[in-house]
Write an enzyme that holds these catalytic residues in place. Structure first.
Site, mmCIF file in Angstrom:
data_model
loop_
_atom_site.group_PDB
_atom_site.id
_atom_site.type_symbol
_atom_site.label_atom_id
_atom_site.label_comp_id
_atom_site.label_asym_id
_atom_site.label_seq_id
_atom_site.Cartn_x
_atom_site.Cartn_y
_atom_site.Cartn_z
ATOM 1 N N ALA A 1 0.849 -1.198 0.000
ATOM 2 C CA ALA A 1 0.000 0.000 0.000
ATOM 3 C C ALA A 1 0.882 1.244 0.000
ATOM 4 O O ALA A 1 2.020 1.205 0.468
ATOM 5 C CB ALA A 1 -0.888 -0.012 1.238
ATOM 6 N N GLU B 1 3.766 -5.167 7.527
ATOM 7 C CA GLU B 1 2.811 -4.209 8.106
ATOM 8 C C GLU B 1 3.026 -4.002 9.595
ATOM 9 O O GLU B 1 2.885 -2.899 10.114
ATOM 10 C CB GLU B 1 1.369 -4.691 7.864
ATOM 11 C CG GLU B 1 0.863 -4.471 6.445
ATOM 12 C CD GLU B 1 1.194 -5.630 5.518
ATOM 13 O OE1 GLU B 1 2.093 -6.437 5.844
ATOM 14 O OE2 GLU B 1 0.557 -5.732 4.456
HETATM 15 N N1 3HC Z 1 4.527 3.547 0.195
HETATM 16 C C1 3HC Z 1 4.992 4.766 -0.090
HETATM 17 N N2 3HC Z 1 6.271 5.046 -0.337
HETATM 18 C C2 3HC Z 1 7.126 4.023 -0.299
HETATM 19 C C3 3HC Z 1 6.726 2.722 -0.004
HETATM 20 C C4 3HC Z 1 5.356 2.493 0.243
HETATM 21 N N3 3HC Z 1 4.875 1.276 0.510
HETATM 22 N N4 3HC Z 1 7.802 1.919 -0.027
HETATM 23 C C5 3HC Z 1 8.848 2.700 -0.333
HETATM 24 N N5 3HC Z 1 8.445 3.962 -0.484
HETATM 25 C C6 3HC Z 1 9.261 5.116 -0.877
HETATM 26 C C7 3HC Z 1 10.300 5.467 0.184
HETATM 27 O O1 3HC Z 1 9.765 6.342 1.137
HETATM 28 C C8 3HC Z 1 11.364 6.130 -0.668
HETATM 29 O O2 3HC Z 1 10.929 7.431 -0.932
HETATM 30 P P1 3HC Z 1 11.985 8.623 -1.160
HETATM 31 O O3 3HC Z 1 12.800 8.226 -2.335
HETATM 32 O O4 3HC Z 1 11.143 9.819 -1.348
HETATM 33 O O5 3HC Z 1 12.809 8.653 0.108
HETATM 34 C C9 3HC Z 1 11.315 5.342 -1.978
HETATM 35 O O6 3HC Z 1 10.031 4.725 -1.997
HETATM 36 C C10 3HC Z 1 12.372 4.268 -2.096
HETATM 37 O O7 3HC Z 1 12.333 3.474 -0.901
HETATM 38 P P2 3HC Z 1 13.659 2.942 -0.208
HETATM 39 O O8 3HC Z 1 14.626 4.052 -0.091
HETATM 40 O O9 3HC Z 1 13.235 2.249 1.014
HETATM 41 O O10 3HC Z 1 14.163 1.937 -1.322
HETATM 42 P P3 3HC Z 1 14.870 0.532 -1.138
HETATM 43 O O11 3HC Z 1 15.167 0.070 -2.493
HETATM 44 O O12 3HC Z 1 15.986 0.646 -0.160
HETATM 45 O O13 3HC Z 1 13.770 -0.421 -0.458
HETATM 46 C C11 3HC Z 1 11.591 -1.438 -0.190
HETATM 47 C C12 3HC Z 1 12.600 -0.771 -1.160
HETATM 48 C C13 3HC Z 1 12.169 -2.760 0.303
HETATM 49 C C14 3HC Z 1 10.313 -1.678 -0.945
HETATM 50 C C15 3HC Z 1 11.374 -0.496 1.012
HETATM 51 O O14 3HC Z 1 11.076 0.804 0.520
HETATM 52 C C16 3HC Z 1 10.253 -0.901 1.907
HETATM 53 O O15 3HC Z 1 10.449 -1.711 2.776
HETATM 54 N N6 3HC Z 1 9.061 -0.301 1.699
HETATM 55 C C17 3HC Z 1 7.931 -0.501 2.574
HETATM 56 C C18 3HC Z 1 7.276 -1.834 2.332
HETATM 57 C C19 3HC Z 1 6.098 -1.994 3.241
HETATM 58 O O16 3HC Z 1 6.186 -1.825 4.439
HETATM 59 N N7 3HC Z 1 4.949 -2.310 2.645
HETATM 60 C C20 3HC Z 1 3.746 -2.473 3.404
HETATM 61 C C21 3HC Z 1 2.923 -1.230 3.291
HETATM 62 S S1 3HC Z 1 1.481 -1.306 4.266
HETATM 63 C C22 3HC Z 1 0.421 -2.293 3.407
HETATM 64 O O17 3HC Z 1 0.755 -2.779 2.356
HETATM 65 C C23 3HC Z 1 -0.925 -2.455 4.025
HETATM 66 C C24 3HC Z 1 -1.715 -3.553 3.353
HETATM 67 O O18 3HC Z 1 -1.690 -4.712 4.173
HETATM 68 C C25 3HC Z 1 -3.128 -3.160 3.188
#
Ligand code: 3HC
Ligand code: NAI
Length: 719
Positions: A61, A123
């Protein structure tokens, strides 16, 4: 937001196109819904493949959207519809399938993963739970124990592990998308009912309650006071005991309790703060994205003590060759054995071979002629460090960067004794340096942007979270620690015990209370610093009132503890007693009780009952108050940087967001009011006097932490 094409005449290929991680924003959800509708209704289409652009399936998300009202199609019905469709859908997972991205893959009828892909439901680390069916589908697919572990920890797994667990159907080293298209063509004629995960029966372990109870205990122990993992366990219980239609409702109810919680806001703030922290800027306009770092292939470490050893390990394990220097043969040999042991253990844990061939040990600085960078980690003694830097200046080639691991001395004074002040920067690691993730990069006024960029990127390469800070005594972390420690010892004088204070802080969520932490770090270090700064020891003017120094309140109890040879864990005695020197099992010590009682009666202090609330407020508000001063002084660029330093260097609980976020959550008005109250009660403690920035922010209506920067009119940034 999603590209739709027909490939091989009959396969609808839906590519998510929302860089950088193809997060499921409202526009992406809308595009998926439209594309799926098209695919399911087009008679030419016999199967569907979903993939993500730029080799990333989906990062879940869009977390940025959590702060606003829900727009666009909700995820659960969208995913349910994909699963219920009558045409086979194959997920082609490259890069990452995380959170909602993993949940999207789970509703596809088949999953093909590239061998480098990572999958997971992180999450819980954002204070929520997988609320698009993840808690209901994963247990049905892989069973309760494995699902519980993945959902409650948020751990990412490799494609190979996903294959073993039965999450993916195939792992490929080729283009996952092309493999998935071929796979989809073969799946066309096959029945789909057994491929709809929500329709499966959850395999239930014989003693479900016992298992859930054990995991609950584990989670409570590991993440004290954290709500999300407990809600995850309840959701998984629903997957075991209810049909999907009811379980999904339970998942949604549990999500509702978490979604707007302070913990979720704090954890999501931490996610972004950690990413913001690397983005440093100098008043000159030089910043993280326009300054070129140097490539570092070789480095030298001076001093193989506690810190030097860990720094050598951190460098060598990322492939940098290291020359380690000591002052005496015996110390060099001891250091060498320790480093080799640490590297071997580390390599064994990671299943790789130890990079011992990258190491060289020497007693001579002359061997450092050709290294790209030096990190000095000798005793915290300015005269000694200056001598080392002068020597390095003579020995190293002109382009070598000279860095210091000092924990608080003036980096610019060290730069001043070299022939290259622009190549001098602080690299402040935390102990143990090969474990702790924080690196404060201390920018002196003469450090060049290239030098700062190199130190920041080198930190990242070593797996650290690098934060750029200005040069002042103690920099950010240790400067803030002083008022925090002072409050803890003043509370001892007034009637609290070390264990009561530690318990209050640990219940708040700190990994360790302040006294246990001090015992671990060693009490002699601070004692030496206090002696050197004339606060204690023979140089103190005997006419000084006993509990005052340099015009302010001073608590001599820590000095009294050290005078008894109690230096903490290493001596087996400190604020607590331990089974043996080096022991870690802290027990309250009646001798400390006696010492406190005698001290109070000597100074006529009537002990009072001190509430946990007072402990938290005085310790944490004094901490944040110093943080406001640091922002005012331009030593940190933003509150996020301070918070990241406390999260990664000082064990501040992530679900509290860090001291500055915590202050904003409590409410700046309240923090101001409580600081005014405590300062009135203790006028001889300047750290309790509310900082001008705090007052200003309150006068501006207490903006959220992300907006403070607009109100910080720093005349002289020290970055
Ligand atoms: N939403 C919004 N922005 C996100 C994002 C997300 N899910 N994941 C990454 N970003 C953004 C980061 O903030 C960053 O932004 P910036 O360049 O402006 O600083 C950019 O994307 C790149 O992220 P990273 O610097 O972290 O890039 P990496 O390559 O090092 O890592 C990743 C990539 C492994 C995907 C890491 O970004 C990550 O762990 N993201 C979060 C994943 C996550 O927690 N997903 C669950 C979301 S909640 C959900 O899905 C609810 C559902 O159950 C309904
Ligand atoms: P330590 O006392 O464990 O090690 C210092 C080492 O430097 C000793 O082994 C000593 O023999 C060696 N040394 C002294 N002079 C030398 C010289 N001229 N050439 C080569 N080696 C020499 O000290 P520690 O704890 O490792 O601290 C080192 C530096 O790191 C200090 O500046 C300290 O403030 C800083 N630091 C310490 C932290 C800690 O928790 N211990 C945390 C962060 C920074």
């Amino acid at each position: 937001m999603a590209r739709y094409e027909l490939v091989k005449r009959s396969v609808a290929l839906i590519t998510l196109t929302n860089p950088p991680v193809n997060a499921l924003s409202s526009a992406v959800r809308h595009a998926i819904a439209k594309s799926m509708d098209h695919a399911l209704n087009d008679p030419k289409v016999t199967a569907v493949v979903i993939c993500g652009e730029n080799g990333r399936f989906c990062g879940g998300a869009d977390i940025r959207e959590f702060a606003g009202p829900l727009r666009g199609p909700p995820l659960v019905p969208l995913l349910d519809a994909i699963e219920a469709g009558e045409k086979p859908v194959v997920a082609a997972i490259e890069g990452v399938a995380l959170g909602g991205g993993f949940e999207l893959a789970l509703v596809c009828h088949y999953r093909i993963a590239h061998f480098k892909a990572r999958l997971g439901l992180p999450e819980v680390t954002l204070g929520i739970l997988p609320a698009a069916g993840g808690t209901q589908r994963l247990p049905r697919l892989i069973g309760i124990p494995a699902a519980l572990e993945l959902i409650t920890t948020g751990r990412h797994i490799s494609a190979q592990e996903a294959l073993k667990l039965g999450i993916v159907d195939q792992v490929t080293e080729q283009n996952a998308c092309e493999v998935a298209v071929e796979f989809a063509l073969r799946a066309v004629a096959k029945p789909l009912s057994s491929r709809r995960v929500s329709m499966l029966t959850t395999p239930c372990p014989p003693d479900l309650d016992g298992l859930l109870e054990a995991v609950t205990m584990q989670v409570k122990k590991k993440a004290r006071g954290v709500m999300a993992p407990l809600a995850c366990i309840q959701a998984v219980r629903a997957a075991a005991t209810m049909p999907y239609s009811k379980g999904i409702k339970r998942e949604s109810e549990l999500m509702a309790t978490l979604f707007n919680s302070g913990q979720a806001r704090a954890l999501q703030y931490c996610f972004f703060a950690q990413r913001t922290a690397g983005k440093w800027t100098l008043p000159s306009g030089a910043q993280w994205n326009n300054s070129k770092p140097r490539e570092i292939r070789s480095a030298a470490i001076i001093g193989l003590g506690t810190m030097g050893r860990g720094i050598v390990v951190s460098l060598a394990r990322v492939g940098i060759s290291v020359i380690a220097v000591e002052s005496e043969k015996k110390l060099l040999e001891t250091g060498k054995q320790m480093v080799i042991g640490m590297l071997e253990r580390d390599a064994k844990r990671r299943g790789v071979s130890a990079s011992l061939n990258l190491l060289k040990f020497t007693l001579s600085l002359q061997d450092l002629k050709d290294v790209d960078l030096v990190i000095e980690a000798v005793f915290e003694d300015m005269a000694l460090k200056k001598r080392v830097f002068q020597e390095l200046s003579k020995v190293c080639r002109p382009a070598t960067l000279l860095c210091t691991n000092t924990s608080g001395l003036d980096v610019d004074a060290l730069a001043g004794v070299t022939d290259r002040p622009h190549l001098v920067v602080g690299m402040h690691f935390f102990s143990p340096a090969h474990v702790m993730k924080l690196l404060e990069v201390v920018c002196g006024p003469r450090s060049s942007s290239e030098t700062i960029a190199t130190a920041m990127i080198l930190g990242k390469r070593m797996g650290k979270v690098s934060v750029a800070v200005g040069n002042c005594p103690g920099f950010v972390g240790n400067r803030m620690l002083k008022p925090y420690l002072d409050q803890a010892t003043f509370l001892l004088e007034e009637g609290a015990t070390p264990e009561q204070i530690d318990k209050a802080l640990e219940d708040f969520g700190f990994a360790m209370g302040v006294f246990r932490m001090s015992d671990l770090a060693g009490l002699d270090v601070g004692w030496r610093v206090r002696k050197e700064s004339g606060l204690t020891g023979p140089d103190v003017d005997p006419k000084n009132p006993p509990r005052r120094r340099q015009g302010r309140r001073y608590c001599p109890i820590p000095d009294m503890v050290c005078e008894q040879g109690r230096f903490g864990q290493k001596t087996g005695r400190g604020w607590y007693m331990y089974d043996k020197p080096g022991g870690t099992n802290a027990k309250p010590d009646p001798l400390i009780q006696n010492l406190l009682e005698m001290y109070r009666s000597r100074y006529g202090i009537q002990p009072r009952n001190i509430s946990d609330q007072e402990i938290i407020e005085r310790c944490l508000f004094a901490l944040a108050n110093e943080g406001f001063r640091i922002l005012e002084d331009g030593i940190a660029a933003r509150p996020e940087d301070i918070d990241v330093i406390y999260l990664f260097g000082y064990g501040f609980p992530r679900h509290g967001g860090g001291p500055m976020f915590y202050a904003s959550m409590v409410g700046l008005e309240r923090v101001l009011e409580r600081l005014e109250h405590y300062h009135q009660a203790h006028p001889d403690v300047p750290h309790l006097e509310p900082s001008p920035l705090l007052k200003k922010l309150v006068a501006c209506g207490s903006p959220p932490v992300q907006k403070w920067r607009e109100h910080i009119k720093t005349m002289h940034s020290h970055l």
